[in-house]
Scaffold this active site. Structure first.
Site, short mmCIF file in Angstrom:
data_model
loop_
_atom_site.label_atom_id
_atom_site.label_comp_id
_atom_site.label_asym_id
_atom_site.label_seq_id
_atom_site.Cartn_x
_atom_site.Cartn_y
_atom_site.Cartn_z
N ASN A 9 0.56 3.10 1.71
CA ASN A 9 -0.35 3.59 0.68
C ASN A 9 -0.63 2.42 -0.27
OD1 ASN A 9 -1.68 4.84 -1.41
ND2 ASN A 9 0.02 6.19 -2.00
N TRP A 10 -1.82 1.85 -0.13
CA TRP A 10 -2.15 0.66 -0.94
C TRP A 10 -2.41 1.04 -2.40
CZ3 TRP A 10 -6.19 -2.70 2.25
CH2 TRP A 10 -5.62 -3.03 3.49
N LYS A 11 -2.59 2.31 -2.68
CA LYS A 11 -2.95 2.79 -4.02
C LYS A 11 -4.20 2.04 -4.50
CE LYS A 11 1.74 4.32 -4.65
NZ LYS A 11 2.86 4.62 -5.52
N HIS A 98 -0.68 13.42 -3.57
CA HIS A 98 0.27 12.41 -4.06
C HIS A 98 0.63 12.75 -5.51
CE1 HIS A 98 2.01 8.62 -5.29
NE2 HIS A 98 2.16 8.35 -4.01
N GLU A 100 0.84 10.98 -8.00
CA GLU A 100 -0.04 10.33 -8.99
C GLU A 100 -1.33 11.13 -9.17
OE1 GLU A 100 0.13 6.49 -7.10
OE2 GLU A 100 2.24 6.35 -7.65
N GLU A 170 8.35 12.77 -1.45
CA GLU A 170 8.38 11.62 -2.33
C GLU A 170 8.94 12.02 -3.70
OE1 GLU A 170 5.38 8.40 -1.00
OE2 GLU A 170 4.37 9.72 -2.40
N GLY A 176 7.96 3.60 -7.08
CA GLY A 176 7.66 2.40 -7.85
C GLY A 176 8.75 2.02 -8.84
N SER A 216 10.14 3.77 -3.01
CA SER A 216 10.88 2.50 -2.98
C SER A 216 11.52 2.22 -1.61
CB SER A 216 11.93 2.45 -4.09
OG SER A 216 11.29 2.53 -5.36
P1 13P Z 1 6.68 2.78 -3.69
O1 13P Z 1 7.05 2.46 -2.26
O2 13P Z 1 5.99 1.64 -4.37
O3 13P Z 1 7.85 3.31 -4.45
O4 13P Z 1 5.60 3.95 -3.63
C1 13P Z 1 5.86 5.07 -2.87
C2 13P Z 1 4.61 5.89 -2.82
O5 13P Z 1 4.18 6.42 -3.81
C3 13P Z 1 3.93 5.99 -1.53
O6 13P Z 1 2.93 6.93 -1.56
#
Ligand code: 13P
Length: 253
Positions: A9-11, A98, A100, A170, A176, A216
């Site tokens: 997931n590049w966000k 997600h 977020e 998640e 993160g 993470s």
């Molecule tokens: P990180 O791997 O940066 O913790 O992010 C996880 C995530 O939100 C994947 O969708």
């Protein structure tokens, strides 16, 4: 047999050139290092979908996905992207729900149920995210909280439909933060989710659904997490932006 999936997931990261470079590196490493039975999904921001898809070409085992889709079919919804538009650019997956998006865009379980339906109607595989906040984990209600997210957004699907959904657990406190769930904590939650799916759809159907862990995941902890029986892959944020790290996670299976 459920699939083993490592999804990146590049966000909201990477310009066009950076995305092209990362994709080329991943495709080359995936081919050269003979990673065979793991499905890889790259989920870049929308404008990258088509160019990333072109670079992947006919490489077997690597797919492209979006990070969100609209709950509507088409029309006057400025700034939105429908599942049918996403599919028409050759994407096969879409991340839905997600944390977020739940937090910053106030997406709730009801809206996410509609998005999952739209994704399936258009032949996309939804990667449906669930997970609890630190507050909920500390209160000890994480299991019921996450089960509720599934019930509310997915349990109106038929048995045939639910088997087309990928679930990503998640925990928000691990996203993160560099603080990952332990392999045992992940297994405990994945097993609880699979049991919950079985209670509605039966054991056989539940056994076919891939449940990914996200939060993470890095090359140095992936092996242990992925060794757990009910952990069928990973949804990777930060480490998916570095080709070497991402491929090393894929190879830790
Ligand atoms: P990180 O791997 O940066 O913790 O992010 C996880 C995530 O939100 C994947 O969708």
């Amino acid at each position: 047999m459920r699939k083993k999936i490592i999804a990146g997931n590049w966000k909201m990261n990477l310009t066009f050139d950076e995305g092209q470079k990362l994709t080329s590196e991943i495709v080359n490493m995936y081919k050269d290092e003979q990673v065979s039975d793991v499905t890889v999904v790259l989920n870049p921001p929308f404008p990258h979908l088509f160019p990333v898809k072109k670079l992947i070409g006919d490489t077997a085992g690597i797919f492209v996905g979006a990070q969100n889709c609209s709950d509507k079919d088409s029309g006057a919804y400025t700034g939105e992207t429908s599942a049918s538009i996403i599919a028409s650019f050759g994407a096969q997956y879409v991340i839905i729900g997600h944390s977020e998006r739940r937090e910053y865009f106030k997406e709730d379980n009801e809206l996410l149920a509609l998005k999952v339906k739209k994704a399936l109607e258009n032949g996309l595989t939804p990667i449906f995210c669930c997970g609890e906040s630190l507050e909920i984990r500390e209160a000890g209600t994480h299991e019921s909280n996450v089960k509720f997210q599934l019930t509310d957004s997915l349990f109106s699907l038929s048995a045939e439909e639910i088997q087309k959904v990928v679930i990503a657990y998640e925990p928000i406190w691990a996203i993160g933060t560099g603080k990952t769930a332990s392999a045992d904590q992940a297994q405990e939650m994945h097993q609880a989710l699979r049991r919950h799916l079985a209670s509605k759809y039966g054991k056989e159907v539940a056994a076919e659904i891939s449940i990914l862990y996200g939060g993470s995941m890095k090359p140095d902890n992936a092996k242990e997490l992925l060794s757990k029986e009910d952990v069928d892959g990973g949804l990777i944020g930060g480490a998916s932006l570095k080709s070497r790290d991402f491929i090393d996670i894929v190879k830790s299976y």
